[in-house]
Write an enzyme that holds these catalytic residues in place. Structure first.
Site, short mmCIF file in Angstrom:
data_model
loop_
_atom_site.label_atom_id
_atom_site.label_comp_id
_atom_site.label_asym_id
_atom_site.label_seq_id
_atom_site.Cartn_x
_atom_site.Cartn_y
_atom_site.Cartn_z
N ASP A 26 -0.79 25.24 -0.69
CA ASP A 26 -0.34 24.88 0.65
C ASP A 26 0.53 23.63 0.66
O ASP A 26 0.90 23.11 1.72
CB ASP A 26 -1.56 24.64 1.55
CG ASP A 26 -2.50 23.57 0.98
OD1 ASP A 26 -2.81 23.64 -0.23
OD2 ASP A 26 -2.91 22.66 1.73
N HIS A 27 0.93 23.17 -0.51
CA HIS A 27 1.61 21.88 -0.65
C HIS A 27 3.03 21.87 -0.09
O HIS A 27 3.58 20.80 0.17
CB HIS A 27 1.64 21.47 -2.12
CG HIS A 27 0.29 21.40 -2.76
ND1 HIS A 27 -0.50 22.51 -2.94
CD2 HIS A 27 -0.42 20.35 -3.25
CE1 HIS A 27 -1.64 22.14 -3.53
NE2 HIS A 27 -1.61 20.85 -3.72
N GLY A 28 3.63 23.03 0.08
CA GLY A 28 5.01 23.09 0.56
C GLY A 28 5.20 22.46 1.92
O GLY A 28 6.24 21.87 2.20
N TYR A 146 -12.36 15.24 3.39
CA TYR A 146 -12.05 14.01 2.68
C TYR A 146 -12.32 12.81 3.59
O TYR A 146 -12.30 12.92 4.81
CB TYR A 146 -10.58 13.99 2.26
CG TYR A 146 -10.19 15.16 1.39
CD1 TYR A 146 -10.53 15.19 0.04
CD2 TYR A 146 -9.49 16.24 1.91
CE1 TYR A 146 -10.18 16.26 -0.76
CE2 TYR A 146 -9.13 17.32 1.11
CZ TYR A 146 -9.48 17.32 -0.22
OH TYR A 146 -9.15 18.38 -1.01
N ARG A 148 -10.58 9.57 4.45
CA ARG A 148 -9.30 8.88 4.28
C ARG A 148 -8.91 8.22 5.61
O ARG A 148 -8.57 8.91 6.55
CB ARG A 148 -8.21 9.88 3.86
CG ARG A 148 -8.45 10.50 2.50
CD ARG A 148 -7.49 11.62 2.20
NE ARG A 148 -7.72 12.18 0.88
CZ ARG A 148 -7.12 13.29 0.43
NH1 ARG A 148 -6.27 13.95 1.21
NH2 ARG A 148 -7.38 13.74 -0.78
N LYS A 177 -15.16 22.02 0.45
CA LYS A 177 -14.36 21.42 -0.62
C LYS A 177 -14.37 19.92 -0.43
O LYS A 177 -14.09 19.41 0.65
CB LYS A 177 -12.93 21.95 -0.58
CG LYS A 177 -11.99 21.27 -1.58
CD LYS A 177 -10.57 21.84 -1.47
CE LYS A 177 -9.60 21.13 -2.39
NZ LYS A 177 -8.24 21.70 -2.32
N GLY A 202 -9.11 18.97 -7.03
CA GLY A 202 -8.55 18.55 -8.32
C GLY A 202 -8.08 17.11 -8.34
O GLY A 202 -7.98 16.50 -9.41
N GLY A 203 -7.77 16.57 -7.16
CA GLY A 203 -7.31 15.19 -7.11
C GLY A 203 -5.86 15.06 -7.54
O GLY A 203 -5.11 16.04 -7.58
N GLY A 230 -5.17 22.63 -7.11
CA GLY A 230 -3.80 23.07 -6.88
C GLY A 230 -2.80 22.57 -7.91
O GLY A 230 -2.50 23.25 -8.88
N ARG A 231 -2.27 21.36 -7.70
CA ARG A 231 -1.18 20.86 -8.54
C ARG A 231 -1.53 20.83 -10.02
O ARG A 231 -0.66 21.08 -10.87
CB ARG A 231 -0.77 19.46 -8.08
CG ARG A 231 0.05 19.44 -6.82
CD ARG A 231 0.21 18.04 -6.27
NE ARG A 231 -1.07 17.51 -5.80
CZ ARG A 231 -1.21 16.32 -5.24
NH1 ARG A 231 -0.16 15.53 -5.09
NH2 ARG A 231 -2.40 15.91 -4.82
#
Length: 268
Positions: A26-28, A146, A148, A177, A202-203, A230-231
């Site tokens: 989903d990073h796009g 998260y 943050r 997650k 994954g961080g 992901g990455r």
């Protein structure tokens, strides 16, 4: 549990091990077309070939990735978004619905919540609403939780991670997650406080396969139900081999050295 939800969960969680390897893509929306996001169908092909249980993406991308060939793989549609261009990148907003995901043939939906952000209350309201709506359709919900915000000193603090994970359970998520706390003992306490499967994020991008596999190995020993990475997967030089190695750790309980050989030699 509705039969439909049980069936969909089995497409995300291995029905024998009750564990999973999810690859978020989903990073796009967040950071644009980074490495691994250009040839999107190719990226899905590679992680599917490696044996990932599911991929996660925004609603516009399944039309670019439906293959009609190769190994099957579960689909989770991500419902919330923000961009790194915003002055408030931590404030996620809903950009899709449970019904959108159903129309796409999805096996689950996901929502991102940043506890401690100034817009926390809106994200919590969104998660609660999505969980209620998804329950009516028998659609599993994965909550990305998260800590943050301006008052968060350490987002990996075990007490903070446990709080974030528990919020998701309390509001009705089916899979949580969260960040890995860094050691098995403290993460076991996070898992124990949740009555639904917990997977680790994954961080930041790593260039150390051994460190990633060690994190996966230790998290699973602590009771984790798998990974949502992901990455560190889709930006790897050989993502299909890394997914194979991670899958061996998660589903077959391989040790780190044995799994590393998969990446190094290309043997499944």
């Amino acid at each position: 549990m509705l039969l439909g939800k049980a069936v969909r969960l089995e497409r995300i969680l291995n029905r024998n091990t009750r564990r999973t390897v999810i690859v978020p893509m989903d990073h796009g929306v967040t950071v644009g077309p980074i490495k691994g996001m250009h040839d999107f169908k190719g990226s899905v092909d590679r992680v599917a070939e490696g044996g990932a249980n599911a991929v996660l993406m925004h609603k516009g991308m399944p039309r670019c990735t439906h293959r009609g060939y190769g190994k099957d793989i579960g689909l989770i549609v991500h419902l919330s978004a923000s961009t790194s261009l915003s002055p408030f990148p931590g404030a996620k907003t809903l950009v899709a619905s449970v019904e959108d995901a159903i129309k796409l043939g999805a096996d689950g939906v996901s929502v991102h919540v940043n506890l401690g952000d100034e817009r926390e209350r809106d994200m919590l309201a969104d998660l609660g609403m999505v969980c209620s709506r998804a329950a009516e359709w028998g659609m599993p919900v994965l909550a990305m939780m998260y800590a943050r915000g301006p008052h968060i000193v350490n987002e990996y603090d075990p007490a903070v991670v446990a709080h974030a994970a528990r919020v998701a359970v309390e509001l009705g998520a089916d899979v949580v997650k969260c960040a890995y706390t860094g050691d098995m003992e403290s993460f076991a306490r996070v898992v124990e406080a949740c009555c639904v499967p917990v997977v680790i994020a994954g961080g930041p991008r790593l260039d150390d396969d051994a460190a990633l596999l060690t994190m996966a190995h230790d998290a699973c020993l602590a009771g984790c139900a798998g990974l949502s990475i992901g990455r560190n997967v889709f930006q790897h030089d050989r993502p299909e081999l890394l997914v194979k190695a991670l899958s061996r750790v998660v589903h077959d309980e391989w040790d780190v050295e044995r799994a590393l050989e998969v990446v190094r030699s290309g043997r499944a």
